[in-house]
Design a protein around this motif. Structure first.
Motif, mmCIF file in Angstrom:
data_model
loop_
_atom_site.group_PDB
_atom_site.id
_atom_site.type_symbol
_atom_site.label_atom_id
_atom_site.label_comp_id
_atom_site.label_asym_id
_atom_site.label_seq_id
_atom_site.Cartn_x
_atom_site.Cartn_y
_atom_site.Cartn_z
ATOM 1 N N GLY A 30 0.816 -1.204 0.000
ATOM 2 C CA GLY A 30 0.000 0.000 0.000
ATOM 3 C C GLY A 30 0.846 1.248 0.000
ATOM 4 O O GLY A 30 1.971 1.276 0.523
ATOM 5 N N ALA A 31 0.290 2.325 -0.555
ATOM 6 C CA ALA A 31 1.050 3.556 -0.747
ATOM 7 C C ALA A 31 1.489 4.207 0.552
ATOM 8 O O ALA A 31 2.485 4.926 0.591
ATOM 9 C CB ALA A 31 0.226 4.551 -1.557
ATOM 10 N N ALA A 32 0.745 3.998 1.650
ATOM 11 C CA ALA A 32 1.077 4.657 2.910
ATOM 12 C C ALA A 32 2.075 3.871 3.755
ATOM 13 O O ALA A 32 2.472 4.330 4.830
ATOM 14 C CB ALA A 32 -0.189 4.905 3.726
ATOM 15 N N ALA A 33 2.486 2.695 3.295
ATOM 16 C CA ALA A 33 3.478 1.922 4.036
ATOM 17 C C ALA A 33 4.795 2.688 4.085
ATOM 18 O O ALA A 33 5.279 3.180 3.062
ATOM 19 C CB ALA A 33 3.684 0.557 3.385
ATOM 20 N N LEU A 34 5.367 2.817 5.277
ATOM 21 C CA LEU A 34 6.638 3.515 5.420
ATOM 22 C C LEU A 34 7.756 2.718 4.760
ATOM 23 O O LEU A 34 7.825 1.494 4.889
ATOM 24 C CB LEU A 34 6.958 3.742 6.896
ATOM 25 N N ASP A 35 8.645 3.412 4.054
ATOM 26 C CA ASP A 35 9.718 2.745 3.328
ATOM 27 C C ASP A 35 10.552 1.845 4.239
ATOM 28 O O ASP A 35 10.875 0.702 3.884
ATOM 29 C CB ASP A 35 10.628 3.786 2.671
ATOM 30 N N ARG A 36 10.878 2.327 5.409
ATOM 31 C CA ARG A 36 11.691 1.520 6.326
ATOM 32 C C ARG A 36 10.930 0.276 6.780
ATOM 33 O O ARG A 36 11.516 -0.818 6.855
ATOM 34 C CB ARG A 36 12.102 2.366 7.538
ATOM 35 N N THR A 37 9.638 0.406 7.048
ATOM 36 C CA THR A 37 8.823 -0.753 7.437
ATOM 37 C C THR A 37 8.788 -1.784 6.320
ATOM 38 O O THR A 37 8.857 -2.995 6.566
ATOM 39 C CB THR A 37 7.393 -0.299 7.779
ATOM 40 N N VAL A 38 8.673 -1.307 5.078
ATOM 41 C CA VAL A 38 8.678 -2.214 3.928
ATOM 42 C C VAL A 38 9.973 -3.015 3.888
ATOM 43 O O VAL A 38 9.962 -4.241 3.756
ATOM 44 C CB VAL A 38 8.503 -1.420 2.614
ATOM 45 N N ALA A 39 11.104 -2.333 4.008
ATOM 46 C CA ALA A 39 12.403 -3.002 3.931
ATOM 47 C C ALA A 39 12.554 -4.046 5.024
ATOM 48 O O ALA A 39 13.016 -5.168 4.772
ATOM 49 C CB ALA A 39 13.528 -1.971 4.021
ATOM 50 N N LEU A 79 10.098 -7.123 4.455
ATOM 51 C CA LEU A 79 10.541 -8.002 3.373
ATOM 52 C C LEU A 79 11.793 -8.777 3.763
ATOM 53 O O LEU A 79 11.976 -9.930 3.361
ATOM 54 C CB LEU A 79 10.786 -7.183 2.109
ATOM 55 N N ALA A 80 12.645 -8.166 4.566
ATOM 56 C CA ALA A 80 13.822 -8.886 5.049
ATOM 57 C C ALA A 80 13.403 -10.078 5.908
ATOM 58 O O ALA A 80 13.950 -11.181 5.783
ATOM 59 C CB ALA A 80 14.723 -7.948 5.840
ATOM 60 N N ASP A 81 12.432 -9.858 6.774
ATOM 61 C CA ASP A 81 11.913 -10.961 7.598
ATOM 62 C C ASP A 81 11.381 -12.100 6.727
ATOM 63 O O ASP A 81 11.481 -13.281 7.098
ATOM 64 C CB ASP A 81 10.779 -10.466 8.506
ATOM 65 N N ALA A 82 10.807 -11.743 5.569
ATOM 66 C CA ALA A 82 10.217 -12.738 4.670
ATOM 67 C C ALA A 82 11.244 -13.344 3.703
ATOM 68 O O ALA A 82 10.890 -14.199 2.886
ATOM 69 C CB ALA A 82 9.087 -12.097 3.873
ATOM 70 N N GLY A 83 12.482 -12.909 3.797
ATOM 71 C CA GLY A 83 13.514 -13.438 2.918
ATOM 72 C C GLY A 83 13.393 -12.968 1.486
ATOM 73 O O GLY A 83 13.702 -13.712 0.549
ATOM 74 N N LEU A 84 12.950 -11.725 1.292
ATOM 75 C CA LEU A 84 12.801 -11.155 -0.044
ATOM 76 C C LEU A 84 13.745 -9.969 -0.218
ATOM 77 O O LEU A 84 13.791 -9.067 0.623
ATOM 78 C CB LEU A 84 11.358 -10.719 -0.279
ATOM 79 N N SER A 85 14.484 -9.984 -1.314
ATOM 80 C CA SER A 85 15.533 -8.995 -1.545
ATOM 81 C C SER A 85 15.262 -8.183 -2.810
ATOM 82 O O SER A 85 14.743 -8.717 -3.794
ATOM 83 C CB SER A 85 16.882 -9.711 -1.686
ATOM 84 N N GLY A 86 15.618 -6.910 -2.771
ATOM 85 C CA GLY A 86 15.467 -6.045 -3.929
ATOM 86 C C GLY A 86 15.024 -4.651 -3.568
ATOM 87 O O GLY A 86 15.180 -3.714 -4.352
ATOM 88 N N LEU A 87 14.468 -4.512 -2.351
ATOM 89 C CA LEU A 87 14.023 -3.189 -1.893
ATOM 90 C C LEU A 87 14.736 -2.771 -0.604
ATOM 91 O O LEU A 87 14.246 -1.919 0.129
ATOM 92 C CB LEU A 87 12.509 -3.178 -1.675
ATOM 93 N N GLU A 88 15.919 -3.349 -0.359
ATOM 94 C CA GLU A 88 16.655 -3.001 0.854
ATOM 95 C C GLU A 88 16.952 -1.513 0.930
ATOM 96 O O GLU A 88 16.982 -0.931 2.025
ATOM 97 C CB GLU A 88 17.983 -3.786 0.922
ATOM 98 N N PHE A 89 17.199 -0.880 -0.209
ATOM 99 C CA PHE A 89 17.572 0.537 -0.204
ATOM 100 C C PHE A 89 16.506 1.421 0.425
ATOM 101 O O PHE A 89 16.795 2.524 0.883
ATOM 102 C CB PHE A 89 17.885 1.012 -1.623
ATOM 103 N N LEU A 90 15.258 0.941 0.483
ATOM 104 C CA LEU A 90 14.188 1.742 1.081
ATOM 105 C C LEU A 90 14.422 2.004 2.571
ATOM 106 O O LEU A 90 13.858 2.935 3.133
ATOM 107 C CB LEU A 90 12.833 1.053 0.895
ATOM 108 N N VAL A 91 15.242 1.174 3.209
ATOM 109 C CA VAL A 91 15.463 1.351 4.646
ATOM 110 C C VAL A 91 16.083 2.702 4.958
ATOM 111 O O VAL A 91 15.927 3.235 6.060
ATOM 112 C CB VAL A 91 16.337 0.204 5.215
ATOM 113 N N GLY A 92 16.742 3.299 3.981
ATOM 114 C CA GLY A 92 17.393 4.588 4.193
ATOM 115 C C GLY A 92 16.642 5.759 3.605
ATOM 116 O O GLY A 92 17.168 6.871 3.571
ATOM 117 N N ILE A 93 15.414 5.525 3.130
ATOM 118 C CA ILE A 93 14.625 6.603 2.531
ATOM 119 C C ILE A 93 13.453 6.932 3.452
ATOM 120 O O ILE A 93 12.565 6.100 3.652
ATOM 121 C CB ILE A 93 14.119 6.202 1.124
ATOM 122 N N PRO A 94 13.424 8.125 4.027
ATOM 123 C CA PRO A 94 12.415 8.456 5.043
ATOM 124 C C PRO A 94 11.097 8.935 4.438
ATOM 125 O O PRO A 94 10.734 10.099 4.523
ATOM 126 C CB PRO A 94 13.099 9.579 5.824
ATOM 127 N N GLY A 95 10.377 8.012 3.797
ATOM 128 C CA GLY A 95 9.111 8.400 3.185
ATOM 129 C C GLY A 95 8.156 7.227 3.142
ATOM 130 O O GLY A 95 8.294 6.263 3.885
#
Length: 297
Positions: free
Chosen positions: A98-107, A110-126
């Motif tokens: 969803g669009a309102a999911a925080l980038d850091r929460t997403v990263a 997905l890490a907990d789920a073993g999915l890679s490709g959006l790690e960079f979102l952890v450093g984007i505050p949006g």
């Protein structure tokens, strides 16, 4: 003349008049929203956009991390998406966010789920919606690299699913119009070991904290990199590191960040940014383009 606020549709979400936007943005500056609307669900947002008075301007606000709201505030309705737009649904190696999911929460999720490709979102505050709309990225990765489709709502409440190609991604840009709202997006990711992905997140966060003023009142990267050059290097060459107008300052730590040292006004931050642009143009011959989005009067 009838006040347009008396003709708004009945919604499940919340309307708030003269809402202080300085409390909603990372810079902690700016005037109020004439009306702030927090829809509960996508259906709620559709109803509002379809039935609102036609001449009322609508502005979308995400996490407020790369936004500079001007001192006289924003006319019309400011829409802020909340929990009803923050879901993360994992289907194998695909994920719908969803669009309102925080980038850091997403990263982290997905890490907990073993999915890679959006790690960079952890450093984007949006939020994810903003990341899609501006093709956010860092450390050599961008949203476009893994996005499959995005669901987008127009100013009349109509929803369209657009592919990665449809979105016309370029550096920090998509072809979405200002009044188009990203509702959700789907990504295709790689599978990996959760421990290894979390280790990468830890490394990215450490790198960010060492190089950026993450604890300050800032809006993130102020200017887009004029590729192949880097904005911060040009700003440094132009002698702008530490430059200050009132309580608005060019960060000493990373000079592509502007800081509110405590009592800055939006006009101070914007004028400081424009002064940086003028100096870089005069000394380096390069015209910097704002990455921070400036809104309001």
């Amino acid at each position: 003349m009838t006040d347009w606020r008396t003709n708004l549709p009945a919604v499940k979400g919340r309307y708030q008049e003269n809402a202080l936007l300085s409390e909603q943005t990372w810079f902690r500056v700016g005037g109020p929203a004439e009306l702030l609307f927090r829809p509960q669900t996508a259906e709620d947002l559709v109803l509002f956009l379809r039935d609102k008075p036609g001449n009322v301007p609508v502005t979308l606000l995400g996490a407020g991390s790369n936004i500079l709201v001007r001192d006289n505030g924003i006319s019309g309705v400011v829409v802020r998406l909340g929990r009803g737009f923050a879901g993360i649904k994992i289907e194998g190696n695909k994920v719908i966010i969803g669009a309102a999911a925080l980038d850091r929460t997403v990263a982290l999720t997905l890490a907990d789920a073993g999915l890679s490709g959006l790690e960079f979102l952890v450093g984007i505050p949006g939020t994810l919606g903003g990341a899609v709309k501006m093709n956010a990225g860092c450390y050599g990765q961008e949203i476009k690299d893994v996005l499959v489709w995005a669901e987008v709502m127009d100013h009349q409440g109509r929803v369209t699913r657009l592919s990665q190609t449809d979105l016309g991604f370029t550096y920090r840009h998509s072809t979405l119009e200002a009044d188009q709202i990203v509702i959700a997006a789907c990504f295709e990711l790689d599978c990996g070991a959760p421990a290894e992905i979390h280790q990468r997140l830890t490394q990215l966060l450490a790198t960010r904290e060492q190089s950026q003023p993450v604890k300050g009142r800032t809006g993130g990267s102020t200017f887009k990199n004029p590729l192949p050059q880097k904005a911060w290097e040009l700003i440094d060459q132009a002698g702008c590191r530490g430059l200050q107008i009132g309580d608005a300052q060019v960060s000493e730590k990373h000079c592509n960040f502007l800081l509110n040292l405590g009592n800055a006004m939006a006009k101070d931050l914007e004028e400081l940014g424009e002064q940086v642009r003028r100096r870089v143009q005069a000394i380096c011959g390069v015209e910097l383009e704002w990455e921070v989005i400036r809104l309001g009067r």
